[in-house]
Enzyme design. Structure first.
Site, PDB file in Angstrom:
ATOM      1  N   THR A 174      10.342  31.497  15.896  1.00 28.49           N
ATOM      2  CA  THR A 174       9.148  31.006  15.604  1.00 28.49           C
ATOM      3  C   THR A 174       8.047  31.503  16.543  1.00 28.49           C
ATOM      4  O   THR A 174       8.330  32.478  17.304  1.00 28.49           O
ATOM      5  CB  THR A 174       9.286  29.416  15.117  1.00 28.49           C
ATOM      6  N   LYS A 180       7.667  36.020  16.004  1.00 29.60           N
ATOM      7  CA  LYS A 180       8.056  36.731  14.717  1.00 29.60           C
ATOM      8  C   LYS A 180       7.727  38.013  14.462  1.00 29.60           C
ATOM      9  O   LYS A 180       8.383  38.781  13.707  1.00 29.60           O
ATOM     10  CB  LYS A 180       7.153  35.680  13.500  1.00 29.60           C
ATOM     11  N   ASP A 239      11.616  32.411   4.922  1.00 31.85           N
ATOM     12  CA  ASP A 239      10.544  31.671   4.269  1.00 31.85           C
ATOM     13  C   ASP A 239      10.299  31.756   2.836  1.00 31.85           C
ATOM     14  O   ASP A 239       9.784  31.013   2.151  1.00 31.85           O
ATOM     15  CB  ASP A 239       9.034  32.017   5.167  1.00 31.85           C
ATOM     16  N   ASN A 275      -9.387  33.740   0.657  1.00 34.36           N
ATOM     17  CA  ASN A 275      -9.355  33.407   2.205  1.00 34.36           C
ATOM     18  C   ASN A 275     -10.978  33.345   2.691  1.00 34.36           C
ATOM     19  O   ASN A 275     -11.734  33.847   2.311  1.00 34.36           O
ATOM     20  CB  ASN A 275      -8.671  34.576   2.893  1.00 34.36           C
ATOM     21  N   ARG A 276     -10.695  32.401   3.830  1.00 37.15           N
ATOM     22  CA  ARG A 276     -11.999  32.276   4.462  1.00 37.15           C
ATOM     23  C   ARG A 276     -12.810  33.317   4.831  1.00 37.15           C
ATOM     24  O   ARG A 276     -13.953  33.645   4.593  1.00 37.15           O
ATOM     25  CB  ARG A 276     -11.826  31.457   5.692  1.00 37.15           C
ATOM     26  N   GLY A 333       5.322  20.413   1.247  1.00 38.94           N
ATOM     27  CA  GLY A 333       5.687  21.469   1.825  1.00 38.94           C
ATOM     28  C   GLY A 333       7.091  21.395   2.847  1.00 38.94           C
ATOM     29  O   GLY A 333       7.588  22.314   3.389  1.00 38.94           O
TER      30      GLY A 333
HETATM   31  P1  NAP Z   1      -2.139  31.689  10.394  1.00 32.63           P
HETATM   32  O1  NAP Z   1      -1.579  32.743  10.415  1.00 32.63           O
HETATM   33  O2  NAP Z   1      -2.984  31.090  11.778  1.00 32.63           O
HETATM   34  O3  NAP Z   1      -2.987  31.612   9.303  1.00 32.63           O
HETATM   35  C1  NAP Z   1      -4.015  30.435   9.217  1.00 32.63           C
HETATM   36  C2  NAP Z   1      -4.774  30.521   7.822  1.00 32.63           C
HETATM   37  O4  NAP Z   1      -5.492  29.203   7.506  1.00 32.63           O
HETATM   38  C3  NAP Z   1      -5.670  31.871   7.496  1.00 32.63           C
HETATM   39  O5  NAP Z   1      -5.782  32.157   6.285  1.00 32.63           O
HETATM   40  C4  NAP Z   1      -6.874  31.287   7.921  1.00 32.63           C
HETATM   41  O6  NAP Z   1      -8.028  31.969   7.422  1.00 32.63           O
HETATM   42  C5  NAP Z   1      -6.955  29.732   7.352  1.00 32.63           C
HETATM   43  N1  NAP Z   1      -7.819  28.973   8.202  1.00 32.63           N
HETATM   44  C6  NAP Z   1      -7.391  28.119   9.421  1.00 32.63           C
HETATM   45  N2  NAP Z   1      -8.635  27.479   9.739  1.00 32.63           N
HETATM   46  C7  NAP Z   1      -9.516  27.202   8.458  1.00 32.63           C
HETATM   47  C8  NAP Z   1     -10.511  26.582   8.127  1.00 32.63           C
HETATM   48  N3  NAP Z   1     -11.206  25.667   8.949  1.00 32.63           N
HETATM   49  N4  NAP Z   1     -11.267  26.545   7.176  1.00 32.63           N
HETATM   50  C9  NAP Z   1     -10.575  27.813   6.131  1.00 32.63           C
HETATM   51  N5  NAP Z   1      -9.414  28.581   6.371  1.00 32.63           N
HETATM   52  C10 NAP Z   1      -8.865  28.323   7.573  1.00 32.63           C
HETATM   53  O7  NAP Z   1      -1.181  30.400  10.231  1.00 32.63           O
HETATM   54  P2  NAP Z   1       0.266  30.406   9.252  1.00 32.63           P
HETATM   55  O8  NAP Z   1       1.258  30.681  10.209  1.00 32.63           O
HETATM   56  O9  NAP Z   1       0.045  31.185   8.327  1.00 32.63           O
HETATM   57  O10 NAP Z   1       0.594  28.692   9.245  1.00 32.63           O
HETATM   58  C11 NAP Z   1      -0.637  28.098   8.315  1.00 32.63           C
HETATM   59  C12 NAP Z   1       0.086  26.723   7.829  1.00 32.63           C
HETATM   60  O11 NAP Z   1       1.468  26.884   7.321  1.00 32.63           O
HETATM   61  C13 NAP Z   1       0.115  25.892   8.966  1.00 32.63           C
HETATM   62  O12 NAP Z   1      -0.209  24.485   8.929  1.00 32.63           O
HETATM   63  C14 NAP Z   1       2.034  25.794   9.174  1.00 32.63           C
HETATM   64  O13 NAP Z   1       2.288  24.863   9.751  1.00 32.63           O
HETATM   65  C15 NAP Z   1       2.275  25.976   7.624  1.00 32.63           C
HETATM   66  N6  NAP Z   1       3.569  26.729   7.519  1.00 32.63           N
HETATM   67  C16 NAP Z   1       4.561  25.857   6.813  1.00 32.63           C
HETATM   68  C17 NAP Z   1       5.740  26.381   6.498  1.00 32.63           C
HETATM   69  C18 NAP Z   1       6.704  25.618   5.963  1.00 32.63           C
HETATM   70  O14 NAP Z   1       7.957  25.904   5.906  1.00 32.63           O
HETATM   71  N7  NAP Z   1       6.346  24.468   5.054  1.00 32.63           N
HETATM   72  C19 NAP Z   1       6.251  27.634   7.006  1.00 32.63           C
HETATM   73  C20 NAP Z   1       5.211  28.274   7.571  1.00 32.63           C
HETATM   74  C21 NAP Z   1       3.784  27.699   8.206  1.00 32.63           C
HETATM   75  P3  NAP Z   1      -8.983  33.127   8.300  1.00 32.63           P
HETATM   76  O15 NAP Z   1      -8.116  34.308   7.974  1.00 32.63           O
HETATM   77  O16 NAP Z   1     -10.167  33.101   7.825  1.00 32.63           O
HETATM   78  O17 NAP Z   1      -8.800  32.653   9.688  1.00 32.63           O
END
Ligand code: NAP
Length: 276
Positions: A62, A66, A102, A151-152, A240
């Site tokens: 993790t 990764k 995933d 995406n933002r 999720g």
């Molecule tokens: P990440 O790589 O940091 O990506 C974050 C994403 O969220 C990007 O698209 C980012 O947009 C957007 N974002 C963040 N803050 C924002 C805001 N204030 N307004 C609008 N967009 C925003 O994170 P990640 O690893 O993909 O994980 C994302 C979420 O998925 C986490 O909560 C994690 O816990 C969850 N997750 C769950 C599982 C599961 O098994 N259920 C697996 C993996 C992850 P920008 O590109 O504009 O920054």
């Protein structure tokens, strides 16, 4: 001999994986262990030496490792390459193989909770283009579902769509959310919005068609504001947590030789550790 597996990350204390795998080990009476090991980035290479030495059958990877483990694995499958992240390692005969589960976690969760969800699905609206979005997008592509990716940061969405597509993708920013909503048969939140009390303020859920499935990969809180709003409007929702549980299945099967099941009891145990 006791079969050992692990999850490595830095930090790692928050991981629910030991509880998931520990539950399955007990359930199946397996002589095995699954431990969370804090491995800082500069210790990753030496950890791989332990892995090649036969100490472990494998484990999970993790944040923040990764991507870094790509260079250390002896082989990485096509799926993990496409997703751009390895979350599962299998050690055999002094070699380490990397894969990504995933993708299966996302599909397994929806297949279990909303059977038939991908049949005749005309458009998936995916919010977010970060690390987790990649597995979700590849999973949706595997079912030939056209995708609207919002995406933002527009450039990040564009880059991801051109890497994974570009056919089958329409890209925009979160400002396009209400214009895209009426066309979607599925909405997937892959952003971190929903955690720590955050929400999609501008999203008018009433624009979604009746029957549109809404799912969130954020699982803490279990019911995010997006899911709560969708449920209040009578839309089907899937949280999720199931993705987290289902992504653990292939790893356990590879290390311990038993195909485990995501049961209501397992779900309840993990749910008890989450914010509500
Ligand atoms: P990440 O790589 O940091 O990506 C974050 C994403 O969220 C990007 O698209 C980012 O947009 C957007 N974002 C963040 N803050 C924002 C805001 N204030 N307004 C609008 N967009 C925003 O994170 P990640 O690893 O993909 O994980 C994302 C979420 O998925 C986490 O909560 C994690 O816990 C969850 N997750 C769950 C599982 C599961 O098994 N259920 C697996 C993996 C992850 P920008 O590109 O504009 O920054």
């Amino acid at each position: 001999m006791t079969t050992k597996a692990f999850v490595i990350g830095h930090p790692i204390a928050h991981s629910r994986s030991p509880l998931i795998h520990g539950t399955w080990l007990a359930e199946h009476g397996i002589d095995g262990t699954y431990e969370a090991i804090d491995v800082p980035p500069d210790a990753l290479e030496s950890f791989f030496e332990r892995l090649r030495g036969g100490e472990f059958a494998g484990g999970n990877v993790t944040i923040p490792h990764k991507q870094a483990v790509f260079a250390l694995c002896d082989s990485v499958d096509e799926l993990a390459r496409k997703i751009g992240a390895v979350n599962t390692l299998v050690a055999r005969d002094g070699k380490v193989h990397g894969t990504n589960t995933d993708y299966l976690g996302f599909l397994g969760n929806l297949d279990a909770k909303a059977p038939g969800w991908s049949d005749r699905l005309d458009c998936a609206l995916v919010l977010g283009a970060g690390g987790a979005a990649r597995a979700v997008l590849v999973a949706l592509q595997s079912r030939n579902i056209p995708i609207v990716l919002l995406n933002r940061t527009r450039e990040t969405g564009d880059r991801l769509a051109s890497e994974l597509g570009p056919e089958g993708f329409t890209v925009g920013t979160l400002e396009n959310i209400n214009a895209s909503a009426p066309h979607a048969g599925l909405v997937v939140n892959t952003t971190s919005i929903g955690m720590h009390g955050t929400r999609f303020d501008q999203f008018d859920i009433s624009l979604l068609r009746p029957g549109t499935l809404v799912t969130d990969i954020v699982y803490s809180p279990l019911e995010t504001p997006l899911l709560a709003d969708a449920r209040a409007r009578g839309l089907p929702t899937v949280d999720g947590l199931g993705m987290l549980l289902h992504q653990a299945v292939p790893g356990f099967a590879a290390w311990f030789g038993v195909q485990p099941t995501v049961t209501p009891d397992l779900r309840a145990r993990i749910e008890a550790t989450l914010d509500h």
